[in-house]
Design a protein around this motif. Structure first.
Motif, PDB file in Angstrom:
ATOM      1  N   ASN A 141       0.929  -1.214  -0.015  1.00 56.99           N
ATOM      2  CA  ASN A 141       0.094   0.033  -0.031  1.00 56.99           C
ATOM      3  C   ASN A 141       0.910   1.368  -0.127  1.00 56.99           C
ATOM      4  O   ASN A 141       0.579   2.260  -0.904  1.00 56.99           O
ATOM      5  CB  ASN A 141      -1.074  -0.003   1.243  1.00 56.99           C
ATOM      6  N   ILE A 171       2.480   4.528   8.378  1.00 58.19           N
ATOM      7  CA  ILE A 171       1.526   3.369   8.661  1.00 58.19           C
ATOM      8  C   ILE A 171       1.612   2.990   9.667  1.00 58.19           C
ATOM      9  O   ILE A 171       0.669   2.575  10.536  1.00 58.19           O
ATOM     10  CB  ILE A 171       1.635   2.347   7.378  1.00 58.19           C
ATOM     11  N   LEU A 237      -5.955   0.409   1.583  1.00 61.52           N
ATOM     12  CA  LEU A 237      -5.512   1.331   2.508  1.00 61.52           C
ATOM     13  C   LEU A 237      -6.485   2.296   3.010  1.00 61.52           C
ATOM     14  O   LEU A 237      -6.428   2.690   4.234  1.00 61.52           O
ATOM     15  CB  LEU A 237      -4.325   2.293   1.610  1.00 61.52           C
TER      16      LEU A 237
END
Length: 288
Positions: A141, A171, A237
């Motif tokens: 992602n 992330i 995502l």
């Protein structure tokens, strides 16, 4: 977009790919919005003791929900996963196990931590057997978002790789505080919402290796063409931001929530997530 019309001589793999894509397109809102919202509610209820034991932290439900939310990414990338890419991703999966086992046993490179619940079957009784399902898509992602946001600038190796590594770490800045809050794992010490800064240094290391393997795995022009033409490939995502971002908000992890918002802005900058897209993804395909 790929033409969904079936031809008489359509190969089996192409036919299967078409059917998988139709399934994702027909259920985008359920996969990308409903599943993470239900997941967030379920995890918070588990952490707060509001669910009975058969449902609280149920590993089968966690694995099923994760797999469903990953499905747009997996289906979207499937046409670009040949033997070479599969081999590189296999090395990445093996590396994922190796560095996690080292981390649990030696406290390096992430800092002293342990899993406090079982996320499905555990390898060596220490790390989840499904660990690649949790980790590898996060790297993919981050890498795909980097390609789309950078556009033509993504051709520059010494730009796209550092940006992708930064996206991987971002992330984790969203993931780890929320995971600690709902009791997935715990660190012995940590000043950033229960997470030590050493954890993010470890993610720079693991993220660098992972991004380099992903960069090596794919023919980038072909991958970028696929990502630009497949409208749902980054829906995973979207699920991630909704699930872990909302948990951070609920527990007052405001910096982590702000980083989730930044990832959301990155998604909106790709021109594939706007009001019209959200409406068209609703059940019944509402159009404006």
């Amino acid at each position: 977009m790929d033409n969904p019309t079936r031809t008489a001589d359509e190969p089996t793999r192409a036919r299967l790919q078409r059917r998988l894509e139709e399934t994702i397109r027909n259920n985008r809102f359920t996969i990308a919005v409903i599943f993470p919202v239900v997941g967030a509610v379920t995890l918070v209820a588990s952490a707060e003791g509001l669910l009975p034991s058969p449902l609280a932290y149920n590993p089968l439900l966690i694995l099923f929900g994760t797999l469903v939310m990953r499905s747009p990414l997996l289906v979207g990338l499937l046409p670009r996963i040949g033997p070479w890419a599969l081999g590189c991703l296999g090395v990445l999966a093996a590396y994922t196990y190796a560095i996690e086992v080292v981390g649990v046993r030696t406290d390096w490179p992430y800092g002293a931590f342990e899993y406090t619940i079982q996320l499905g079957p555990m390898l060596f009784g220490e790390v989840p057997l499904a660990l690649p399902l949790f980790f590898v898509p996060l790297v993919l992602n981050a890498y795909l978002l980097t390609l789309l946001v950078l556009g033509d600038w993504s051709e520059r190796l010494f730009l796209r790789v550092p940006v992708a590594i930064a996206a991987v770490v971002a992330i984790d800045v969203v993931l780890d505080p929320a995971a600690v809050a709902v009791g997935f794992w715990t660190f012995e010490s940590g000043g950033f919402y229960g997470v030590p800064l050493s954890n993010y240094a470890g993610w720079v290391l693991s993220g660098t290796v992972a991004v380099l393997l992903v960069d090596l795995a794919f023919d980038r022009p072909g991958l970028l063409e696929r990502v630009r033409s497949c409208e749902f490939v980054l829906d995973d995502l979207v699920s991630f931001v909704l699930l872990w971002g909302s948990i951070n908000v609920l527990y007052g992890n405001w910096i982590a929530a702000a980083v989730a918002s930044a990832l959301c802005l990155g998604l909106f900058s790709t021109d594939r997530y706007d009001v019209d897209v959200l409406l068209s993804a609703l059940p019944g395909r509402i159009e404006r």
